[in-house]
Write an enzyme that holds these catalytic residues in place. Structure first.
Site, PDB file in Angstrom:
ATOM      1  N   ASP A 155       0.844  -1.210   0.000  1.00 38.46           N
ATOM      2  CA  ASP A 155       0.000   0.000   0.000  1.00 38.46           C
ATOM      3  C   ASP A 155       0.876   1.256   0.000  1.00 38.46           C
ATOM      4  OD1 ASP A 155      -2.226  -1.696   0.193  1.00 38.46           O
ATOM      5  OD2 ASP A 155      -1.952  -1.826   2.365  1.00 38.46           O
ATOM      6  N   ARG A 158       2.482   1.607  -3.485  1.00 36.22           N
ATOM      7  CA  ARG A 158       1.509   2.190  -4.435  1.00 36.22           C
ATOM      8  C   ARG A 158       1.319   3.679  -4.145  1.00 36.22           C
ATOM      9  NH1 ARG A 158      -2.305  -2.926  -3.810  1.00 36.22           N
ATOM     10  NH2 ARG A 158      -1.527  -4.135  -5.576  1.00 36.22           N
ATOM     11  N   HIS A 184      -5.258  -3.503   5.580  1.00 35.23           N
ATOM     12  CA  HIS A 184      -4.837  -3.788   4.210  1.00 35.23           C
ATOM     13  C   HIS A 184      -6.020  -4.338   3.413  1.00 35.23           C
ATOM     14  CE1 HIS A 184      -2.606  -5.066   0.733  1.00 35.23           C
ATOM     15  NE2 HIS A 184      -3.041  -6.302   0.899  1.00 35.23           N
TER      16      HIS A 184
HETATM   17  P1  NAI Z   1      -0.439 -18.174  -5.625  1.00 33.45           P
HETATM   18  O1  NAI Z   1      -1.658 -19.026  -5.728  1.00 33.45           O
HETATM   19  O2  NAI Z   1       0.301 -17.855  -6.877  1.00 33.45           O
HETATM   20  O3  NAI Z   1       0.583 -18.831  -4.624  1.00 33.45           O
HETATM   21  C1  NAI Z   1       0.203 -19.299  -3.369  1.00 33.45           C
HETATM   22  C2  NAI Z   1       1.082 -20.482  -3.043  1.00 33.45           C
HETATM   23  O4  NAI Z   1       0.715 -20.947  -1.741  1.00 33.45           O
HETATM   24  C3  NAI Z   1       0.895 -21.665  -4.021  1.00 33.45           C
HETATM   25  O5  NAI Z   1       2.150 -22.057  -4.550  1.00 33.45           O
HETATM   26  C4  NAI Z   1       0.291 -22.751  -3.147  1.00 33.45           C
HETATM   27  O6  NAI Z   1       0.704 -24.061  -3.503  1.00 33.45           O
HETATM   28  C5  NAI Z   1       0.836 -22.343  -1.776  1.00 33.45           C
HETATM   29  N1  NAI Z   1       0.094 -22.947  -0.659  1.00 33.45           N
HETATM   30  C6  NAI Z   1      -1.244 -23.111  -0.519  1.00 33.45           C
HETATM   31  N2  NAI Z   1      -1.502 -23.730   0.650  1.00 33.45           N
HETATM   32  C7  NAI Z   1      -0.312 -23.927   1.260  1.00 33.45           C
HETATM   33  C8  NAI Z   1       0.078 -24.524   2.479  1.00 33.45           C
HETATM   34  N3  NAI Z   1      -0.821 -25.035   3.330  1.00 33.45           N
HETATM   35  N4  NAI Z   1       1.391 -24.574   2.768  1.00 33.45           N
HETATM   36  C9  NAI Z   1       2.315 -24.066   1.927  1.00 33.45           C
HETATM   37  N5  NAI Z   1       2.007 -23.504   0.747  1.00 33.45           N
HETATM   38  C10 NAI Z   1       0.702 -23.441   0.417  1.00 33.45           C
HETATM   39  O7  NAI Z   1      -0.872 -16.819  -4.870  1.00 33.45           O
HETATM   40  P2  NAI Z   1      -0.059 -15.459  -4.757  1.00 33.45           P
HETATM   41  O8  NAI Z   1      -0.439 -14.569  -5.859  1.00 33.45           O
HETATM   42  O9  NAI Z   1       1.361 -15.779  -4.518  1.00 33.45           O
HETATM   43  O10 NAI Z   1      -0.711 -14.831  -3.421  1.00 33.45           O
HETATM   44  C11 NAI Z   1      -0.509 -15.422  -2.166  1.00 33.45           C
HETATM   45  C12 NAI Z   1      -1.274 -14.681  -1.078  1.00 33.45           C
HETATM   46  O11 NAI Z   1      -0.754 -13.357  -0.915  1.00 33.45           O
HETATM   47  C13 NAI Z   1      -2.763 -14.497  -1.372  1.00 33.45           C
HETATM   48  O12 NAI Z   1      -3.499 -14.741  -0.195  1.00 33.45           O
HETATM   49  C14 NAI Z   1      -2.871 -13.052  -1.776  1.00 33.45           C
HETATM   50  O13 NAI Z   1      -4.157 -12.527  -1.553  1.00 33.45           O
HETATM   51  C15 NAI Z   1      -1.848 -12.436  -0.867  1.00 33.45           C
HETATM   52  N6  NAI Z   1      -1.412 -11.092  -1.256  1.00 33.45           N
HETATM   53  C16 NAI Z   1      -1.091 -10.227  -0.253  1.00 33.45           C
HETATM   54  C17 NAI Z   1      -0.702  -8.945  -0.528  1.00 33.45           C
HETATM   55  C18 NAI Z   1      -0.347  -8.011   0.588  1.00 33.45           C
HETATM   56  O14 NAI Z   1      -0.187  -6.812   0.309  1.00 33.45           O
HETATM   57  N7  NAI Z   1      -0.178  -8.443   1.818  1.00 33.45           N
HETATM   58  C19 NAI Z   1      -0.617  -8.446  -1.914  1.00 33.45           C
HETATM   59  C20 NAI Z   1      -0.906  -9.460  -2.900  1.00 33.45           C
HETATM   60  C21 NAI Z   1      -1.314 -10.727  -2.564  1.00 33.45           C
END
Ligand code: NAI
Length: 343
Positions: A155, A158, A184
């Site tokens: 945030d 951005r 967030h």
């Molecule tokens: P993604 O789907 O590309 O990757 C998530 C990974 O987590 C996958 O490789 C999956 O296999 C793994 N995973 C699922 N369950 C698991 C478990 N029990 N143990 C270990 N690994 C596990 O998703 P992406 O794009 O990487 O996003 C991940 C998270 O980050 C989402 O919840 C998203 O909303 C969040 N996020 C947070 C932001 C922030 O500002 N804090 C900004 C953008 C995304």
């Protein structure tokens, strides 16, 4: 010697975040864990010629804890980007159903296998996953509020980028001069610009309509990425940058090699206020226990103190805070109840 674990390392955020961490010369061990893909990512990254030794772990079955144990043992910092991301039309709260259980499970591992680690939670909804992490750590008697951070840095990233565009200046000139506090998610995100050193410049350059649009763009900027990716996920590369930007502060504090002095330019994270020096007063003033505030690190990268962002706000910033608090309260409670109810 710094050992970092990335849980969810095979994902859209996990992979570039692991790369950025591998490039940090102060990291000596990088431990990658995911339910799928982590050994491959680890093999790939292990060929990068920096000193961090990279290992990858993938459980054989949902009940197999041995790989998580290996990944976490001896860790100084644990970063969690595991969980499902948003698709168009979804809010971060929609992710709760799946991600709450993922976070609880992984933080249980942290409590058992690396209870002293500094924990950075990226998984959404941060407004609820951080309270879930806190409650889970409490259940194991290892909760240290000085070591739990919800990552809201994107945030801020951005806010800096969009403001620099409007002011037609280099974003580097904005870094450290504005802040983003609160939560967030949508209108729980509170960009603070008017009450900062840039306030006068912004007032001169932006009409009130432009200012409102800017605030809205920071709050809902994530939607631009979700929509542009057309169902393939949410921000990953900018998030990896933001996650590493915060992790880098922690690594600097931990190793005593501050490339960026957090006491000079404190950056915000979503923290449990009542357990922090300077936090109780903010919690009382705001009426919530969790809020993103600027943090200053002390020795060992624990929080030394937090800075009250609610002082000296303009009228419109105060209104943003009021709206944010309304949205934050139920999200925090939902996270806490998830763990308490399951106990
Ligand atoms: P993604 O789907 O590309 O990757 C998530 C990974 O987590 C996958 O490789 C999956 O296999 C793994 N995973 C699922 N369950 C698991 C478990 N029990 N143990 C270990 N690994 C596990 O998703 P992406 O794009 O990487 O996003 C991940 C998270 O980050 C989402 O919840 C998203 O909303 C969040 N996020 C947070 C932001 C922030 O500002 N804090 C900004 C953008 C995304």
């Amino acid at each position: 010697m710094v050992k970092v674990a990335v849980l969810g390392a095979g994902g859209g955020i996990g992979q570039p975040l692991s790369l950025l961490t591998k490039l940090d010369s102060r990291v000596t061990e990088l431990s990658l864990y995911d339910i799928r893909g982590a050994p491959g990512v680890a093999a790939d990254l292990s060929h990068v010629n920096t000193q961090a030794k990279v290992t990858g772990y993938q459980p054989a079955s949902p009940k197999d804890e041995s790989q998580l144990q290996k990944a976490l043992t001896g860790c100084d910092i644990v970063i969690i980007p595991a969980g499902v991301p948003r698709k168009p039309g979804m809010t971060r709260a929609d992710l709760f159903k799946i991600n709450a259980g993922i976070i609880k499970g992984l933080v249980t591992g942290v409590a058992k296998f690396s209870p002293n680690a500094i924990l950075l939670v990226i998984s959404n909804p941060v407004n609820s996953t951080v309270p879930i992490a806190a409650e889970t750590l409490k259940q194991y008697g290892v909760f240290n509020p000085e070591k739990l951070f919800g990552i809201t840095t994107l945030d801020l990233v951005r806010a800096e980028t969009f403001l620099a565009q409007l002011l037609k200046i280099n974003p580097a000139e904005v870094k450290g001069k504005i802040s983003v506090v609160g939560g967030h998610s949508g209108d729980t995100i509170v960009p603070l610009v008017q009450s900062t050193p840039l306030g006068k410049q912004v007032a001169r350059a932006l009409s009130s309509d432009q200012y409102s649009k800017y605030i809205n763009r920071v709050q809902f900027g994530g939607d631009e990425v979700v929509n542009a990716k057309q169902g393939a996920g949410s921000a990953t590369l900018s998030m990896a940058y933001a996650g590493y930007r915060f992790a880098e502060l922690v690594i600097s504090a931990l190793t005593g090699t501050p490339s960026y002095d957090s006491s000079k330019i404190p950056e915000p994270a979503f923290v449990y206020l009542p357990g922090l020096v300077g936090g109780k007063a903010i919690a009382q003033q705001a009426g919530v226990d969790f809020f993103a505030v600027p943090v200053v690190f002390g020795a060992g990268a624990s929080v030394k103190t937090v800075i009250n962002p609610l002082e000296g706000l303009t009228g419109s910033e105060k209104k943003l805070v009021e709206v944010a608090l309304k949205g934050l309260k139920p999200s925090i409670k939902k996270g806490e109840d998830f763990v308490k109810g399951a106990a």
